[in-house]
Write a protein that holds these residues in place. Structure first.
Motif, PDB file in Angstrom:
ATOM      1  N   LEU A 193      42.191  31.767  45.946  1.00 33.98           N
ATOM      2  CA  LEU A 193      42.822  30.638  46.640  1.00 33.98           C
ATOM      3  C   LEU A 193      43.629  31.081  47.865  1.00 33.98           C
ATOM      4  O   LEU A 193      43.387  30.627  48.977  1.00 33.98           O
ATOM      5  CB  LEU A 193      43.736  29.866  45.674  1.00 33.98           C
ATOM      6  N   ALA A 194      44.582  32.001  47.664  1.00 29.42           N
ATOM      7  CA  ALA A 194      45.505  32.331  48.754  1.00 29.42           C
ATOM      8  C   ALA A 194      44.862  33.170  49.856  1.00 29.42           C
ATOM      9  O   ALA A 194      44.977  32.824  51.037  1.00 29.42           O
ATOM     10  CB  ALA A 194      46.728  33.046  48.188  1.00 29.42           C
ATOM     11  N   ILE A 195      44.192  34.268  49.470  1.00 30.83           N
ATOM     12  CA  ILE A 195      43.591  35.133  50.500  1.00 30.83           C
ATOM     13  C   ILE A 195      42.505  34.389  51.298  1.00 30.83           C
ATOM     14  O   ILE A 195      42.493  34.474  52.530  1.00 30.83           O
ATOM     15  CB  ILE A 195      43.081  36.468  49.886  1.00 30.83           C
ATOM     16  N   PRO A 196      41.611  33.614  50.646  1.00 30.05           N
ATOM     17  CA  PRO A 196      40.635  32.834  51.442  1.00 30.05           C
ATOM     18  C   PRO A 196      41.325  31.835  52.384  1.00 30.05           C
ATOM     19  O   PRO A 196      40.873  31.658  53.519  1.00 30.05           O
ATOM     20  CB  PRO A 196      39.815  32.096  50.378  1.00 30.05           C
TER      21      PRO A 196
ATOM     22  N   VAL B 124      54.543  45.787  41.901  1.00 28.58           N
ATOM     23  CA  VAL B 124      53.878  45.851  43.206  1.00 28.58           C
ATOM     24  C   VAL B 124      52.929  44.667  43.368  1.00 28.58           C
ATOM     25  O   VAL B 124      52.914  43.993  44.407  1.00 28.58           O
ATOM     26  CB  VAL B 124      53.127  47.196  43.378  1.00 28.58           C
ATOM     27  N   ALA B 125      52.131  44.359  42.332  1.00 28.15           N
ATOM     28  CA  ALA B 125      51.176  43.246  42.396  1.00 28.15           C
ATOM     29  C   ALA B 125      51.905  41.910  42.569  1.00 28.15           C
ATOM     30  O   ALA B 125      51.454  41.038  43.322  1.00 28.15           O
ATOM     31  CB  ALA B 125      50.317  43.223  41.129  1.00 28.15           C
ATOM     32  N   SER B 126      53.055  41.764  41.897  1.00 27.04           N
ATOM     33  CA  SER B 126      53.821  40.518  42.010  1.00 27.04           C
ATOM     34  C   SER B 126      54.341  40.333  43.425  1.00 27.04           C
ATOM     35  O   SER B 126      54.263  39.235  43.991  1.00 27.04           O
ATOM     36  CB  SER B 126      54.999  40.524  41.047  1.00 27.04           C
ATOM     37  N   LEU B 127      54.900  41.422  44.020  1.00 25.12           N
ATOM     38  CA  LEU B 127      55.429  41.338  45.378  1.00 25.12           C
ATOM     39  C   LEU B 127      54.302  41.051  46.376  1.00 25.12           C
ATOM     40  O   LEU B 127      54.461  40.248  47.301  1.00 25.12           O
ATOM     41  CB  LEU B 127      56.145  42.647  45.752  1.00 25.12           C
ATOM     42  N   TYR B 128      53.158  41.701  46.152  1.00 27.27           N
ATOM     43  CA  TYR B 128      51.989  41.510  47.003  1.00 27.27           C
ATOM     44  C   TYR B 128      51.544  40.044  46.986  1.00 27.27           C
ATOM     45  O   TYR B 128      51.395  39.406  48.042  1.00 27.27           O
ATOM     46  CB  TYR B 128      50.880  42.424  46.495  1.00 27.27           C
ATOM     47  N   SER B 129      51.355  39.491  45.784  1.00 29.48           N
ATOM     48  CA  SER B 129      50.888  38.109  45.676  1.00 29.48           C
ATOM     49  C   SER B 129      51.940  37.136  46.220  1.00 29.48           C
ATOM     50  O   SER B 129      51.602  36.126  46.847  1.00 29.48           O
ATOM     51  CB  SER B 129      50.543  37.762  44.226  1.00 29.48           C
TER      52      SER B 129
ATOM     53  N   GLY C 208      40.243  39.884  55.238  1.00 28.94           N
ATOM     54  CA  GLY C 208      40.210  39.131  53.993  1.00 28.94           C
ATOM     55  C   GLY C 208      39.607  39.957  52.869  1.00 28.94           C
ATOM     56  O   GLY C 208      40.155  40.023  51.762  1.00 28.94           O
ATOM     57  N   VAL C 209      38.474  40.613  53.164  1.00 26.37           N
ATOM     58  CA  VAL C 209      37.807  41.452  52.159  1.00 26.37           C
ATOM     59  C   VAL C 209      38.717  42.618  51.763  1.00 26.37           C
ATOM     60  O   VAL C 209      38.869  42.920  50.571  1.00 26.37           O
ATOM     61  CB  VAL C 209      36.442  41.970  52.690  1.00 26.37           C
ATOM     62  N   ALA C 210      39.353  43.254  52.749  1.00 19.80           N
ATOM     63  CA  ALA C 210      40.232  44.398  52.468  1.00 19.80           C
ATOM     64  C   ALA C 210      41.363  43.983  51.534  1.00 19.80           C
ATOM     65  O   ALA C 210      41.683  44.696  50.567  1.00 19.80           O
ATOM     66  CB  ALA C 210      40.797  44.961  53.771  1.00 19.80           C
ATOM     67  N   ASN C 211      41.969  42.824  51.790  1.00 12.52           N
ATOM     68  CA  ASN C 211      43.049  42.343  50.934  1.00 12.52           C
ATOM     69  C   ASN C 211      42.554  42.002  49.537  1.00 12.52           C
ATOM     70  O   ASN C 211      43.216  42.294  48.544  1.00 12.52           O
ATOM     71  CB  ASN C 211      43.733  41.125  51.562  1.00 12.52           C
TER      72      ASN C 211
END
Ligand SMILES: [Zn+2]
Ligand SMILES: [Zn+2]
Length: 169
Positions: free
Chosen positions: A29-32, A151-156, A42-45
């Motif tokens: 949802l968010a990255i697209p 790290v994943a939480s901060l990233y998202s 987009g793919v890299a993220n």
């Protein structure tokens, strides 16, 4: 709530569901919405976030399944050696630390876990979120899991905030 060690419990399913929910929201949802999945950025993220989520699940699985540390059956406190740190083995009263339930002597910093129904080496606490004790053998992997999760939480969070700010502009 607390199930027997080695079983998949409701808290474990909740953790996995939370990881899955955050992963779906970020990658599908968010990255697209932010970059689109047809762009290199987009793919890299999406790839970076997938790797992070996989690392979370892998370290979580180890923290859940690894034995936190058993007292060796042959363990005997060295009472003869005056130089040994006997004050660590003894309680205040001077008696050796003995576990009545397991019928063996306890090494320094070992504690009996009521949920696991046995003594655990260097026991930190019994964590319902991994349905396991955090002890000598799984302490490190537990910390690595927490680090990945942070790290994943901060990233998202950053991705979601970026998307939200764009929607408002
Ligand atoms: Zn015990
Ligand atoms: Zn335990």
């Amino acid at each position: 709530m607390a199930g027997r060690p080695g079983y998949v419990t409701v808290p474990i399913l909740s953790v996995l569901a939370a990881i899955g929910y955050v992963y779906y929201t970020a990658v599908f949802l968010a990255i697209p919405a932010w970059l689109g999945l047809a762009t290199a950025a987009g793919v890299a993220n999406a790839v970076a976030f997938t790797a992070l989520a996989a690392a979370c699940v892998a370290t979580y699985a180890v923290a859940v399944s690894r034995d936190p540390g058993r007292v060796p059956p042959a363990f005997l406190p060295d009472v003869e050696d005056a130089e040994s740190p006997i004050h660590e083995i003894k309680r205040k009263g001077g008696d050796l630390r003995y576990c009545q339930k397991c019928s063996h002597y306890k090494p320094p910093r070992a504690h009996h876990c009521r949920v696991c129904k046995r003594c655990v080496l260097r026991m930190d606490h019994h964590c319902i979120w991994i349905n396991n004790c955090v002890g000598h053998e799984n302490y490190k992997i537990f910390l690595v899991f927490v680090l990945y999760a942070v790290v994943a939480s901060l990233y998202s969070l950053e991705v979601l905030c970026t998307v939200c700010l764009r929607m408002n502009n």
